[in-house]
Design a protein around this motif. Structure first.
Motif, PDB file in Angstrom:
ATOM      1  N   GLN A  12      37.799   1.269   5.715  1.00 52.30           N
ATOM      2  CA  GLN A  12      38.737   0.563   6.589  1.00 52.30           C
ATOM      3  C   GLN A  12      40.088   1.259   6.469  1.00 52.30           C
ATOM      4  N   ALA A  13      40.760   1.470   7.575  1.00 52.31           N
ATOM      5  CA  ALA A  13      42.062   2.136   7.545  1.00 52.31           C
ATOM      6  C   ALA A  13      43.040   1.393   8.437  1.00 52.31           C
ATOM      7  N   ARG A  14      44.340   1.673   8.212  1.00 50.89           N
ATOM      8  CA  ARG A  14      45.343   1.085   9.092  1.00 50.89           C
ATOM      9  C   ARG A  14      45.105   1.604  10.497  1.00 50.89           C
ATOM     10  N   SER A  15      44.788   2.882  10.564  1.00 51.21           N
ATOM     11  CA  SER A  15      44.518   3.484  11.865  1.00 51.21           C
ATOM     12  C   SER A  15      43.689   4.739  11.636  1.00 51.21           C
ATOM     13  N   HIS A  28      37.802   1.411  11.606  1.00 48.48           N
ATOM     14  CA  HIS A  28      36.728   1.535  10.620  1.00 48.48           C
ATOM     15  C   HIS A  28      35.869   2.762  10.936  1.00 48.48           C
ATOM     16  N   VAL A  29      35.382   3.397   9.855  1.00 47.88           N
ATOM     17  CA  VAL A  29      34.437   4.494  10.038  1.00 47.88           C
ATOM     18  C   VAL A  29      33.320   4.323   9.005  1.00 47.88           C
ATOM     19  N   SER A  41      35.419  -0.768  15.347  1.00 46.95           N
ATOM     20  CA  SER A  41      35.895  -1.938  14.621  1.00 46.95           C
ATOM     21  C   SER A  41      34.807  -2.341  13.629  1.00 46.95           C
ATOM     22  N   ALA A  42      35.141  -3.260  12.711  1.00 45.69           N
ATOM     23  CA  ALA A  42      34.154  -3.737  11.744  1.00 45.69           C
ATOM     24  C   ALA A  42      32.948  -4.309  12.479  1.00 45.69           C
ATOM     25  N   ASP A  43      33.201  -5.033  13.550  1.00 43.85           N
ATOM     26  CA  ASP A  43      32.102  -5.647  14.314  1.00 43.85           C
ATOM     27  C   ASP A  43      31.188  -4.583  14.911  1.00 43.85           C
ATOM     28  N   GLU A  44      31.791  -3.572  15.482  1.00 46.84           N
ATOM     29  CA  GLU A  44      30.984  -2.535  16.151  1.00 46.84           C
ATOM     30  C   GLU A  44      30.082  -1.792  15.170  1.00 46.84           C
ATOM     31  N   LEU A  45      30.487  -1.756  13.900  1.00 51.28           N
ATOM     32  CA  LEU A  45      29.698  -1.029  12.908  1.00 51.28           C
ATOM     33  C   LEU A  45      28.648  -1.905  12.226  1.00 51.28           C
ATOM     34  N   ALA A  46      28.750  -3.222  12.441  1.00 50.79           N
ATOM     35  CA  ALA A  46      27.871  -4.148  11.716  1.00 50.79           C
ATOM     36  C   ALA A  46      26.405  -3.887  12.013  1.00 50.79           C
TER      37      ALA A  46
END
Lengths: 552, 332
Positions: A12-15, A28-29, A41-46
């Motif tokens: 997770q990063a600020r940007s 997020h990566v 985003s966190a959701d997209e990676l879930a």
């Protein structure tokens, strides 16, 4: 089938600046097996299943690991010696060495280093001294004898064409009043001043101390130091643009890069002039059998002319501003054509050093000739430095499918000298014309040529964005480029020239998880402040490498 | 930091005589390698080490260099890195350092410069701190190509600088041009490199003594003085000897060397200057000469100079005795 949580990490990063236009920003990566699994985003990676969330970069900015498209392993070796350059520079341990801006400061620094040596016969060796900033004052034995009257002291200049030594070293080298070698500077009484110009004058010193400066970078510890210097600058992939690919060199590179603690992907380019006589394409292919995710053989490097500040670059009319004769060819033009022909026909990408615009013209002619004979798509032959090219030449590069790697750092370090002395205002203003490359669609990168200037792509990008000399003059304002384009040049642009853009250069699904970790967002700071964006460290293939911090 | 310096300082104390250095310059195709092979085929009794600054394969007959230094089985150092003359810390410097580190250093190093090198820069190494002694820069000239090359858009200035750097020019491949063209070439070379003697050859076949300097035996066994010059088999060159047991006056010697007639191409000698017990090596190539530092003291102060001159029937005869007479001090 689901993966166990510990094989996937979500940072997770600020940007996150991705350099991927489809999705320029993210927070997020996800990383699996050293590669980017997803960005968003966190959701997209879930949807990728269970993952460990790593929040250590929650207040930091990630961007693609920076790519240095033109450096030399020699940079790592220089730190075996005492830094005495004019500008501040950081060593591989993260220590900031303030620039040496007076003879007093130089004496103080060398005395401090001298005090730490135990063997009284061991010479004290320094590098990076640059008297161009001291006006007409010349350093002599008077200054260096204040460091020691018994221990030999040697100070190599930044140009590497001059040395200053103390009286003890003069004695050891057998240089005295009766030495008639050209380049041994003498005072009014005919005594050598300790300044030795060019190789013939410097040779007796090297005959006494050995070829130490130039051997240090080839050893294993030199390569490791190079990795640390790159890491400090946010670099995750760097080239070594001139390697013999000798067995020992290849073995050292394989050994160091296979160490998981080594924080860098290396791209050593083969210089056919330095290789064995029986070299050729087969020699490169043999080295390529050792290729790994962190070691990429397969590029070719050639040097056609010299340097502009050394007056050895080949210029077109009207030649040098101060009337110096034209520079030198390192390889005869006919031989350059033959070498390009050989390696082009064999399918390699060739990186060609041309500082002066006459050298650039000759190589454009050669590439055009070779392409007519062996048409080839996507060859990506790249002009390195290419500092004085005009718009017509950039147009030819575009037409021939070539790329260019511009030496933007020159604008800052030697821009004033170029304006005043070497090429004059007209050509100083068009030097390293990134704006023209961008307008005419020539894929381009920007570089440091470390150790000639420090490896630091954010600084290099700053140079192309601001085109400001050390004294504050702006050279050719119309050639300035935007921050995003400059960041592109030191990521995807360099990756293109190294033929690695399929796996590095952007934070994008499938590519290596290589990130530069920054304390500020380079796209949000003022363009003037780009060079001051602090680098926290890097991530290489998902592995975190925090830059060493050194007490000030 | 110490690891870089494990070897510490090498001692320069032991006094070894300087190694002779000969530089062969000239553009690609002029015949430098042919000349080198020719020189190696006619050994002069010296241990010669060859440095080749060539691109790609080395075309030197390996058998010819078997006499090379024992540490270097092939007797060749390949200066791979393009223009060796300007690479500080590069291959040329590394090669010279290697020569000094040999347990049995050669008597002579012959550098075949790259086709774009300025041979003067390499020769400067031979005037550096007593390790090497430059014995001459010979630029090989392609009679067929040189004038076109000197006008070439890219390499014209490089070719002209090579001509100017020479102590002696070897105009090669003269059989490939007409006599009229050859006469024109001689005039043209005289303008390009004023005062530099021009030798001529077909396949770089030239008397090695002109390129490497005359042979000189140990000064202790001086030959009996001879007023008669030796005439070589082709009678194109004449060798003169000057010997004296009296000390030599430096100022007069320098004046005599500066006023040698143009047909004198080379000289070599051991000279005992007034007030000195050790001989100095005198070396002359074209118009450039040097006098080394005094060697070890000897009992017999026997000065001996050998000169080679082109035989020119139309030029005034050169009498070595009257030319050097004034150098001889009345008494030691």
């Amino acid at each position: 089938m689901t993966q166990p949580a510990d094989t996937t990490v979500v940072f997770q990063a600020r940007s996150i600046i991705t350099m991927n236009p489809m999705q320029p920003k993210a927070t997020h990566v996800a990383v699996r097996d050293g590669r980017v699994l997803g960005v968003g985003s966190a959701d997209e990676l879930a949807g990728w299943g269970p993952a460990r969330l790593d929040t250590r970069f929650a207040d930091k900015v990630l961007m693609p690991g920076l790519v240095e498209g033109h450096a030399h392993l020699l940079d790592g070796g220089m730190w075996n010696f005492i830094y005495t350059g004019f500008h501040d520079r950081r060593g591989p341990d993260g220590r900031l060495w303030p620039g040496v801006q007076s003879f007093e400061a130089l004496i103080a620094r060398l005395r401090e280093a001298e005090a730490q040596l135990t063997d009284p016969t061991q010479p004290l060796l320094a590098w990076g001294f640059d008297p161009i900033h001291f006006g007409t004052a010349r350093m002599t034995v008077q200054e260096l004898d204040q460091v020691s009257t018994t221990r030999p002291v040697v100070v190599l200049h930044a140009s590497v064409h001059l040395l200053n030594v103390n009286s003890a070293m003069l004695r050891r080298a057998g240089i005295g009043a009766d030495t008639e070698t050209e380049g041994v500077a003498k005072d009014a009484e005919g005594q050598p001043t300790g300044e030795l110009q060019e190789m013939a004058a410097m040779f007796p010193v090297f005959a006494a101390i050995g070829n130490v400066y130039f051997e240090a970078g080839l050893r294993e510890d030199g390569i490791r130091n190079f990795g640390r210097l790159a890491q400090l600058a946010g670099v995750t992939t760097a080239s070594d643009l001139s390697n013999s690919l000798a067995d020992e060199a290849v073995a050292n590179l394989v050994k160091v890069t296979s160490d998981p603690a080594f924080p860098l992907r290396l791209v050593p380019a083969y210089n056919p002039i330095r290789g064995p006589a029986q070299g050729g394409p087969e020699h490169v292919r043999r080295a390529m059998e050792h290729n790994s995710d962190k070691l990429h053989f397969g590029l070719i490097k050639m040097v056609v002319d010299g340097s502009i500040q050394g007056f050895t670059a080949r210029l077109r009319w009207p030649l040098y501003y101060n009337g110096q004769p034209n520079g030198i060819w390192v390889i005869p033009p006919q031989k350059t054509l033959e070498l390009i022909d050989t390696y082009h026909a064999a399918g390699f990408t060739i990186h060609i050093h041309t500082n002066g615009d006459e050298a650039t013209e000759m190589v454009l002619d050669a590439v055009e000739t070779v392409l007519r004979k062996h048409p080839r798509w996507d060859h990506r032959h790249t002009l390195q430095h290419c500092q004085l090219a005009d718009a017509t030449q950039f147009k030819r590069m575009a037409a021939l499918g070539m790329a260019v790697n511009l030496f933007a750092n020159h604008l800052y370090y030697w821009g004033d000298a170029h304006y005043r002395l070497t090429v004059g205002p007209d050509r100083a203003n068009r030097m390293n014309a990134a704006g023209t490359a961008l307008r005419l669609g020539v894929p381009f990168s920007l570089h440091s040529d470390a150790p000639i200037t420090p490896i630091a792509p954010l600084f290099t990008a700053w140079c192309a964005v601001n085109r400001q000399t050390a004294s504050g003059r702006t050279l050719g304002a119309s050639e300035r480029i935007g921050v995003y384009d400059a960041l592109h040049a030191v990521t995807l642009g360099a990756a293109h020239t190294l033929r690695l853009d399929h796996c590095i250069g952007s934070i994008e699904v499938g590519k290596y998880a290589d990130f530069a970790v920054l304390e500020q967002d380079p796209l949000e700071v003022a363009p003037q402040d780009l060079r001051d964006v602090p680098v926290w460290g890097t991530v290489l293939g998902g592995q975190v490498f925090e830059a060493p911090t050194h007490p000030r | 930091m110490a690891s870089a310096l494990d070897s510490g300082l090498r001692r320069n104390d032991e006094k070894r005589p300087p190694i002779a250095l000969t530089v062969l310059g000239g553009f690609l195709g002029a015949g430098k390698t042919t000349l080198l092979n020719h020189l190696l085929r006619a050994p002069q009794g010296e241990r010669v080490l060859v440095m080749v600054n060539d691109f790609g394969a080395i075309n030197i007959d390996a058998e010819l260099i078997a006499q090379g230094a024992p540490d270097l089985p092939e007797g060749i150092i390949n200066l791979a890195n393009g223009c060796a003359c300007c690479a500080i810390g590069g291959d040329l410097m590394q090669a010279f350092l290697k020569v000094l580190s040999l347990s049995e250093p050669p008597d002579r190093v012959v550098v075949e410069a790259s086709g774009v090198a300025d041979p003067a820069r390499i020769a400067a190494m031979g005037r550096s701190g007593g390790h090497f002694r430059c014995d001459g820069v010979i630029t090989v000239v392609d009679a067929q190509q040189v004038q076109a090359l000197a006008r070439d858009r890219y390499v014209g200035d490089t070719v002209q600088a090579q001509l100017r750097a020479a102590d002696l020019l070897l105009l090669n491949k003269t059989d490939l041009v007409t006599p009229q063209a050859l006469a024109g070439l001689r005039r043209w070379l005289g303008a390009q490199a004023s005062g530099v003697p021009v030798l001529e050859s077909r396949q770089a076949e030239v008397d090695p003594r002109l390129i490497l300097g005359p042979l000189l035996a140990d000064p202790a066994d001086a030959a009996p003085p001879s007023a008669e010059p030796d005439i070589d088999h082709e009678a194109r060159f004449v060798s003169h000897r000057f010997t004296t047991a009296h000390p030599v006056r430096r100022v007069a010697l320098e004046a005599a060397l500066a006023s040698l007639p143009p047909q004198v191409l080379r000289a070599k000698g051991f000279v005992f200057l007034q007030g000195e017990d050790g001989p100095r090596v005198l070396q002359l190539c074209g118009r450039r000469w040097s006098l080394g530092s005094p060697g070890a003291a000897q009992n017999r102060h026997h000065t001996r100079i050998v000169l080679i001159a082109a035989r020119q029937d139309d030029a005034p005869a050169f009498n070595v005795w009257s030319h050097f007479e004034a150098c001889v001090a009345a008494d030691g």
